[in-house]
Write an enzyme that holds these catalytic residues in place. Structure first.
Site, PDB file in Angstrom:
ATOM      1  NE  ARG A  99      -0.599   0.005   4.985  1.00 20.95           N
ATOM      2  CZ  ARG A  99      -1.092   0.523   6.093  1.00 20.95           C
ATOM      3  NH1 ARG A  99      -2.211   1.217   6.041  1.00 20.95           N
ATOM      4  NH2 ARG A  99      -0.479   0.374   7.240  1.00 20.95           N
ATOM      5  CE  LYS A 119       2.495   2.769   6.330  1.00 21.27           C
ATOM      6  NZ  LYS A 119       3.238   2.747   7.612  1.00 21.27           N
ATOM      7  N   GLY A 132      -4.785  -1.533  -0.645  1.00 21.21           N
ATOM      8  CA  GLY A 132      -3.698  -0.587  -0.847  1.00 21.21           C
ATOM      9  C   GLY A 132      -3.903   0.770  -0.222  1.00 21.21           C
ATOM     10  CG  ASP A 258       8.189  -7.083   7.152  1.00 20.67           C
ATOM     11  OD1 ASP A 258       8.335  -8.063   7.895  1.00 20.67           O
ATOM     12  OD2 ASP A 258       7.161  -6.371   7.152  1.00 20.67           O
ATOM     13  CG  ASN A 259       7.762  -3.672   9.931  1.00 16.42           C
ATOM     14  OD1 ASN A 259       7.494  -3.338   8.783  1.00 16.42           O
ATOM     15  ND2 ASN A 259       6.890  -4.277  10.717  1.00 16.42           N
TER      16      ASN A 259
END
Length: 501
Positions: A99, A119, A132, A258-259
């Site tokens: 997104r 974002k 998204g 992933d963060n």
């Protein structure tokens, strides 16, 4: 051939794109989905100036259209970044920007290349079954908390703008939609490396590592073993970052790989929160039922995440697997060293000591233990301690003592504390000022953030403006807005936060 990182953007709204020059597996084209009735809710004018944007242009029709995804900046092709991620310890080999759309990059006034990302900009090739989009609440939460972190001096992504879309999103009931314009030194994550490594794309991993070194760690470009040096550099920044989180009572909430920013910035504010009452086991995230990412687990998880990063680089360290693993482990030692240096140094500074001597870390740790036992507000406990330090005796202890369920518990610790303070030569004013410079009066407390979201949902942005005014300058007193420093009443407490997807 000239390096792509030597390019600069000179027009007020111009962007460049160097990430696109990496192997194609790292990105997919992604055009923002236009919104129906975009409205600019908030522009971070100071940040716009730092980046070199024309704030006036950003608030004009073309600027708002760009921030809302209705207009694409010239000379760039927006993209969605590909990455994998270990989520709560389990590998998901394909995640990516579901997104978010990277518009491009901008070299700021200090010469630092920054990503400009939307974002909540609509469906991308990585959206899977999602829409998204982003709801207004999570957008405002990230805007507020990321700007608070910047005010606290903690490395972080930043919020350039919040824009409403004029459309609802379903989360799980209809909520107003919004888009956050996020600025980062880059959005490359541990998961970006995992995406290529798990596919056996060693050349792509190397290309990405070379790009990261050139963009974020140029000082190691000529190192004898640059990829080992990269592990050390990322580990050092990450260790310092997580120490800073603990020192201000911050809980990220979802420390999946992933963060985790490869640049050492706080990235992806989802179910994050600042503690009110100090409890090392505090968890706010609604999806963290096992407490994997609790406040006191963050240092351990940070090392676990970095180990996944180091695994991706093993083929670049040595041909022999055992030798590569040995080098990676040695490089990861930089994490613990950086964390302990920053955390222990920060703790003794928070209790007013100019130098760290033997026993000082234990003294500060004893205070934390007592605060936990006595249900003391973390932020105010240290803020009021600065006032208590402004006297040779207990004259100014009233406010801090009142935070303890049993005030005599503070008295016992304070006796030892004052004995230690007496060995230093720094004057009362200098000590108090130094303590107030590291112990904030204001944090974005959960209940205040929710009040801002509720008001904004009803069209009132004044609470947002007020809260941002205090958390962006958290070490000042703001006497006309002192109530923003107060802990929540019992009926105002919020114990669960949500990621917003």
């Amino acid at each position: 051939m000239a390096s792509p990182l030597s390019e600069t953007a000179t027009e007020p709204l111009a962007l460049t794109e160097t990430f696109r020059q990496l192997p194609a597996l790292f990105h997919e084209n992604a055009t923002p989905t236009p919104t129906k009735r975009p409205q600019l809710l908030r522009l971070n004018r100071a940040l716009a100036d730092d980046i070199g944007f024309d704030a006036g242009a950003l608030t004009g029709p073309d600027g708002i259209a760009t921030l809302a995804g209705n207009r694409t900046p010239a000379d760039v092709t927006p993209l969605a970044m590909a990455y994998a991620g270990h989520q709560f310890g389990n590998l998901v080999p394909t995640l990516g920007d579901g997104r978010a759309v990277l518009l491009g990059e901008r070299v700021d006034t200090a010469g630092v290349r920054r990503d400009i990302q939307l974002k909540g900009a609509g469906i991308t090739p990585f959206s899977r079954t999602g829409d998204g989009r982003a709801a207004l609440g999570p957008v405002l939460r990230e805007y507020i908390v990321s700007e608070a972190m910047a005010g606290l001096g903690v490395p972080t992504t930043r919020a350039l703008a919040a824009t409403s879309t004029g459309e609802n999103v379903l989360r799980p009931t209809p909520e107003p939609g919004a888009i956050l314009t996020r600025v980062a030194t880059s959005h490359i994550r541990v998961g970006t490396f995992e995406y290529a490594a798990k596919r056996g794309e060693t050349e792509a991993v190397q290309a990405l590592a070379d790009y990261v070194i050139e963009r974020h760690y140029p000082e190691i470009a000529d190192a004898e073993a640059p990829y080992r040096a990269l592990i050390e550099a990322v580990a050092e920044r990450t260790g310092t970052l997580i120490a800073n989180w603990l020192l201000v009572g911050f809980i990220h909430g979802v420390m999946n790989t992933d963060n985790v920013s490869i640049a050492g910035e706080t990235l992806d504010y989802g179910p994050c929160a600042f503690m009110d009452t100090y409890d090392p086991a505090t968890v706010y995230s609604s999806i963290d039922s096992g407490g994997r990412y609790a406040y006191n687990q963050q240092p351990r998880v940070g090392l676990w995440n970095l180990s996944r990063f180091a695994e991706c680089l093993l083929p670049l360290l040595a041909d022999d697997q055992d030798e590569a693993v040995s080098q990676a482990k040695e490089a990861l030692d930089a994490y613990g060293n950086a964390f302990e240096t920053a955390y222990h140094g920060g703790l003794v500074t928070k209790i007013g000591l100019a130098e760290c001597h033997e026993g000082d870390v234990e003294l500060a740790s004893n205070l934390l233990q007592t605060m936990a036992e006595q249900s003391v507000d973390f932020t105010l406990g240290f803020r009021y301690l600065a006032d208590a330090a402004h006297a040779v005796d207990s004259t100014n202890d009233t406010n801090v003592r009142a935070l303890f369920a049993d005030p005599t518990a503070f008295d016992g610790w304070a006796t030892r504390w004052r004995e230690r303070l007496a060995t230093e030569t720094r004057g009362f004013n200098a000590r108090r000022n130094a303590m107030r410079a590291v112990n904030p009066a204001f944090i974005p407390r959960n209940h205040r953030v929710q009040q801002v979201i509720d008001a904004a949902t009803n069209g009132d942005l004044e609470p947002l403006n007020e809260l941002l005014a205090v958390v962006s300058q958290p070490f000042d007193d703001h006497p006309n807005r002192a109530h923003y420093a107060e802990p929540p009443a019992e009926n105002e407490k919020i114990t669960r936060t949500f990621c917003g997807t």
